[in-house]
Design an enzyme around this catalytic site. Structure first.
Site, PDB file in Angstrom:
ATOM      1  N   HIS C 234       0.806  -1.214   0.000  1.00  0.00           N
ATOM      2  CA  HIS C 234       0.000   0.000   0.000  1.00  0.00           C
ATOM      3  C   HIS C 234       0.843   1.270   0.000  1.00  0.00           C
ATOM      4  CE1 HIS C 234      -3.619   2.153  -0.389  1.00  0.00           C
ATOM      5  NE2 HIS C 234      -3.153   3.017   0.470  1.00  0.00           N
ATOM      6  N   TYR C 238       1.698   5.330  -2.634  1.00  0.00           N
ATOM      7  CA  TYR C 238       2.024   6.738  -2.361  1.00  0.00           C
ATOM      8  C   TYR C 238       3.406   7.084  -2.885  1.00  0.00           C
ATOM      9  CZ  TYR C 238      -2.304   6.651  -0.033  1.00  0.00           C
ATOM     10  OH  TYR C 238      -3.638   6.504   0.179  1.00  0.00           O
ATOM     11  N   HIS C 385      -9.884   1.459 -10.559  1.00  0.00           N
ATOM     12  CA  HIS C 385      -9.449   2.468  -9.585  1.00  0.00           C
ATOM     13  C   HIS C 385      -7.992   2.859  -9.812  1.00  0.00           C
ATOM     14  CE1 HIS C 385      -8.318   4.365  -5.819  1.00  0.00           C
ATOM     15  NE2 HIS C 385      -7.415   3.421  -5.653  1.00  0.00           N
ATOM     16  N   PHE C 386      -7.099   1.870  -9.881  1.00  0.00           N
ATOM     17  CA  PHE C 386      -5.694   2.293  -9.894  1.00  0.00           C
ATOM     18  C   PHE C 386      -5.214   2.735 -11.267  1.00  0.00           C
ATOM     19  CE2 PHE C 386      -4.926  -2.468  -9.717  1.00  0.00           C
ATOM     20  CZ  PHE C 386      -4.336  -2.598 -10.959  1.00  0.00           C
ATOM     21  N   HIS C 387      -6.007   2.514 -12.307  1.00  0.00           N
ATOM     22  CA  HIS C 387      -5.641   3.170 -13.565  1.00  0.00           C
ATOM     23  C   HIS C 387      -5.969   4.658 -13.510  1.00  0.00           C
ATOM     24  CE1 HIS C 387      -4.903  -0.848 -15.164  1.00  0.00           C
ATOM     25  NE2 HIS C 387      -4.218  -0.244 -16.104  1.00  0.00           N
ATOM     26  N   ARG C 448     -10.789  -9.334 -12.192  1.00  0.00           N
ATOM     27  CA  ARG C 448      -9.564  -8.779 -12.750  1.00  0.00           C
ATOM     28  C   ARG C 448      -8.635  -9.952 -13.054  1.00  0.00           C
ATOM     29  NH1 ARG C 448      -6.248  -6.460  -7.495  1.00  0.00           N
ATOM     30  NH2 ARG C 448      -4.709  -6.001  -9.054  1.00  0.00           N
ATOM     31  N   ARG C 449      -7.462  -9.679 -13.591  1.00  0.00           N
ATOM     32  CA  ARG C 449      -6.380 -10.653 -13.722  1.00  0.00           C
ATOM     33  C   ARG C 449      -6.799 -11.959 -14.357  1.00  0.00           C
ATOM     34  NH1 ARG C 449      -2.900 -10.522  -8.175  1.00  0.00           N
ATOM     35  NH2 ARG C 449      -1.638  -8.788  -8.860  1.00  0.00           N
TER      36      ARG C 449
END
Lengths: 65, 265, 600
Positions: C234, C238, C385-387, C448-449
């Site tokens: 996680h 950041y 989300h993370f794209h 996903r994946r």
């Protein structure tokens, strides 16, 4: 012209004490409202509407029994 | 520290938002009783699932009024049992474990979703009010055939659901002076008694027996008919209990070819 | 604020450093090119629009896509831009350029090792593979070269951090009474977070996965290595994001024609990231068996409070942009938005990246929620989300920043500004289609994946639209993003082959409306914040880790626990005690200062 930042004619200096970011406040409060609405939508419509949902055994037997 | 009034206002609003988010989740957990997969279950040796009472025979068990337990094994690239069958209007606790790598057990279109980690047992309880058919997918990458890993969960209407198993053993060949025997066993996996009728047909002969199979037990009976009554030749037989049927063929011969027949150990 | 007196470009002032930064950026862009190529293969394969590889090879592609983009692309860019930030804001070169090349060299060697292990998966002729995806969850096992490559790479980043700390210490000797310049402050706090976070991955690989892949130990505890992964997994998000935040704080106000609204709050934000980035990793394991619900709840509250620095950033950065817009003659509640320099690709790229991050922030809130995780866990919602976050907030900001940095690093004007503008807009559009499709598909339960999210026994049911429509959007988005990457790389290459220009702006970053003098000195006490961060990590992780080892064994159920030496334990205890005392002593002081500050 390379990297130079376009300079509009009416460029003026606004100092710290005379600047109130009222536009930012307006935008961010809109964002706040949107977040709250979407959160409740996601939790109570998308999530709770997607049942069956995993429940604790104690609670479940209470409901069924 | 100098902070603009508007930004202080936003700071306050942001804190309210954060607390509201936590409060919503807490309401779901405490108020609605949505519990997380956790460390409630004992660990298990993933290499010795065949020695475990629950996972040596992956299955659904009836454990109380409208309460069922499903013992599910996830392995590359399948689920056992498949399909998992439970009745509507029931409360089902899934116990899922893995024999090899990390998988998931995710019932599509529902909030039943867990990681399956070798050495751990994921337990989840859910209520099924309505009948329906769901797909089960593995949503954690588990190797080259990951995309083929799927299963089914069938929630069947309550009145069509039972856990009856019928098994019949019959002779293949019988001498004309002997008897044709069918050993019938009716297993009732439900906790309630099963009232049913065993109907059998051997050639032209028919039998009928009303039975009560007690909960979680097996009823055994033997049906016999004189081979002479059937006469020489092939005779089809069938046994039915509710919707289950078992059938076969018995051959009645004039005389068994040699002495090494049925009487010989 | 200290700034280069000479007023020249970066390469004029720091020619040797410019070479390293340039090399780091080019390495980063090479990874972007490869990762992007694998990305478009995936979108076409998943959606069954065009499949030219076998489905089992999809996972090699996916591993390469993940590792090249979220490790190589982002972190090489980070070390480049952080070197730029430290040298520019301290106005001094690195202490020893050979050391700088050393860490760059280690990062490169590490990348080549890991990449070799991954790419060997494409051919059967080499008996090596690492089809374990970016998360390498045991018992899936990669070739040892993959793990060793990651170690070498991370050691390189540790030395890079040491390099920047060394610059700061040298600068502090000469400027004992000055506040840490904001960009350097951001670099140092980010690196402190990184040092804490990488403990997880270092232990996971060095103690467990590497010996296991070499056959020295027979088994591992899958829950333990997984938890150690997320201990790092996680905060690493950041690590991707904070260089982008830094550019939003120190460049974007200037590009908008204004000043940074608040330097003190920028410092508070980075401190909050240092404190809260790590003790939250268990929120990736909400649906894991073997972890108590209480630990999950604690991770959730920490995660929710981690929203605060991002929400504060939203205000400060937008207010800084608004300051620029008003100085440029903008008026009204919303009319000022039109006065922003939307035709400048540097501005447009960063602003659009920020806008997408606002959307990504929302899906992040959902991901942070504990029980709602049943709905979205491991569905396509998560990559959706993370794209938006690493894939846009970071990637698009990095690309936009490149349009400003590259001329500074090469002394050459950007090859084509119009192409650059088209590029950033294409990225925005492409990601809008792709992430919209992914989020919605995730809500249908599409995982996903997976190479083929088309199943034999059932179909996904779309309430609105259809699965075919979602697939189309995904592929369209992927195609636009691929074109965008090609345009970006063309601009990079075109610029490299340009002639030198005398007409470049000076290497400067944004001035502030409210400077560091408006904030308490304690904000610059890095020892204090590190100590508190360590304590928070211990509070959040000690009990879960003990419980996991207790349940599953240190090396899995089969092997008896490995003895930890007495020296290690007592050293650890001593360090802890030191930190805790320091933390308690100074927290009180800080709380007092800030509270009075905020209330006033």
């Amino acid at each position: 012209m390379g990297q130079a930042i376009e300079k509009p004619e009416e460029k003026r200096e606004i100092g710290h004490d005379e600047y109130n970011p009222v536009g930012t406040l307006a935008l961010i409060l809109l964002y706040f409202v949107l977040l709250v609405f979407l959160w409740f939508f996601m939790y109570f419509v998308e999530f709770l509407g997607n049942d069956p949902t995993v429940v604790g055994t104690v609670v479940a037997s209470g409901v069924v029994g | 520290m100098k902070i603009h009034t508007y930004e202080k206002l936003w700071l306050g609003a942001a804190m309210v938002l954060i607390v509201a988010l936590i409060a919503t989740i807490t309401y779901g957990a405490v108020g609605l009783g949505i519990s997380m997969v956790d460390d409630e279950e004992e660990t298990i040796d993933p290499d010795a699932l065949d020695e475990d009472d629950r996972f040596n025979d992956p299955r659904v068990e009836h454990v109380g009024e409208n309460e069922y337990e499903a013992y599910v094994v996830a392995r590359t690239f399948m689920y056992q049992p498949d399909p998992i069958e439970v009745p509507a209007n029931s409360e089902v606790t899934f116990y899922v474990t893995s024999t090899d790598v990390i998988h998931s057990f995710s019932v599509v279109g529902t909030n039943i979703n867990t990681m399956v980690i070798p050495g751990e047992v994921s337990s989840m309880t859910a209520e099924f009010d309505e009948p329906g058919e769901y797909g089960v997918v593995c949503n954690e990458y588990c190797g080259s055939g990951h995309h083929t890993m799927e299963g089914q969960l069938h929630v069947v209407p309550e009145d069509e659901f039972d856990m009856t198993e019928l098994e019949v053993e019959g002779d293949d060949e019988v001498a004309e002076d002997d008897e044709v025997t069918l050993n019938v066993s009716v297993e009732n996996g439900m906790l309630d008694d099963l009232e049913t009728t065993i109907e059998a047909e051997i050639g032209e002969e028919t039998f009928e027996e009303d039975v009560t199979v007690e909960g979680d037990s097996t009823y055994e009976t033997t049906i016999t008919v004189d081979a002479a009554d059937l006469g020489e030749g092939d005779h089809d037989w069938s046994v039915t209990v509710d919707d289950y049927e078992d059938s076969g063929t018995v051959t009645v011969v004039d005389d068994l070819e040699d002495d090494g027949g049925d009487d010989d150990e | 604020m200290t700034m280069s007196e000479s007023g020249g470009t970066y390469i004029d002032n720091f020619p040797a450093e410019a070479r390293v930064v340039r090399s780091a950026l080019y390495s980063s862009f090479l990874a972007l090119a490869l990762g992007g190529l694998f990305g478009i293969i995936q979108t076409l394969h998943r959606t069954d629009i065009y499949r030219f590889i076998e489905s089992d090879m999809y996972y090699t592609v996916l591993t390469a896509h993940g590792v090249f983009l979220v490790v190589t692309f982002t972190i090489f860019f980070l070390v480049g831009v952080f070197t730029w930030a430290v040298t520019t804001s301290l106005d001094r070169g690195v202490e020893d350029i050979r050391f700088t090349w050393l860490w760059y060299g280690l990062m490169t060697i590490g990348t080549v090792m890991a990449a070799a292990a991954i790419l060997a998966g494409f051919t059967d002729s080499i008996d090596m593979s690492a089809d374990v995806l970016f998360t390498f969850y045991a018992p899936l096992q990669a070739h040892w070269l993959f793990y060793l490559g990651l170690v070498v790479f991370v050691v390189g980043t540790w030395l890079a951090g040491a390099d920047w700390f060394r610059s700061w210490w040298a600068w502090k000797q000469e400027n004992p009474d000055e506040r840490i310049p904001l960009p350097t402050f951001m670099v140092l706090t980010t690196m402190l977070m990184w040092y804490i976070a990488t403990i997880g991955i270092a232990v996971s690989i060095l103690v467990f996965l590497l010996p296991w892949s070499l056959g020295i130990i027979d088994s591992v505890n899958p829950t333990l290595t997984r938890t150690l992964f997320w201990f790092w997994g996680h905060p690493v998000v950041y690590f991707w994001l904070l260089p982008a935040y830094m550019m939003w704080y120190v460049m974007l106000p200037k590009i908008s024609g204004g000043k940074l609204f608040s330097d003190p709050l920028a410092r508070v934000v980075f401190i909050l990231f240092l404190l809260l980035s790590t003790p939250v990793g268990i929120h990736h394991q909400y649906l894991d068996p073997g972890i108590a619900e209480g630990f999950k709840f604690i991770a959730m509250t920490n995660t929710m409070f981690l929203l605060l620095p991002s929400l504060l950033t939203a205000f400060t950065v937008v207010a800084s942009m608004e300051h620029g817009a008003r100085q440029r003659g903008g008026t009204g509640y919303f009319g000022w938005l039109k006065a922003l320099p939307w035709r400048d690709p540097v501005f447009a790229g960063m602003a659009l990246a920020g806008l997408m991050f606002a959307a990504g922030g929302f899906s992040g809130m959902i991901n942070a929620g504990m029980n709602i995780n049943y709905l979205v866990h491991n569905t396509l919602w998560v990559p959706g989300h993370f794209h938006l976050t690493v894939g846009t907030a970071s990637a698009l900001t990095f690309m936009a920043a490149t349009y400003w940095l590259l001329p500074q690093l090469t002394g050459k004007a950007l090859w084509n500004r119009s192409v650059a503008l088209v590029q950033v807009v294409l990225w925005f559009l492409g990601m809008t289609f792709m992430s919209n499709s992914m989020h919605r598909a995730g809500l249908l339960g599409i995982p996903r994946r997976t190479a083929e999210p088309q199943y034999q026994g059932f179909e996904f049911e779309a309430g609105v639209g259809s699965v075919a429509e979602l697939d189309f959007q995904l592929a369209l988005g992927g195609a636009l993003l691929a074109i965008s990457i090609v345009l970006f790389l063309a601009n990079v290459v075109g610029t490299a082959f340009n002639g030198r220009s005398d007409d470049l702006p000076a290497n400067e970053f944004a001035e502030t409306l409210s400077g560091p003098e408006d904030s308490p000195q304690v904000l610059d006490n890095l020892k204090l914040w590190t100590a508190i961060a360590v304590v928070l990590v211990i509070l959040a992780y000690s009990f879960p880790l003990m419980s996991i080892v207790d349940r599953g064994g240190l090396y899995g159920p089969d092997i008896s626990p490995f003895p930890v030496s007495i020296e290690t334990l007592s050293l650890l205890a001593f360090t802890l005690e030191q930190y805790t005392t320091a933390a308690i002593a100074t927290t009180g002081e800080f709380v007092q200062t800030t509270l009075t500050g905020v209330i006033r």
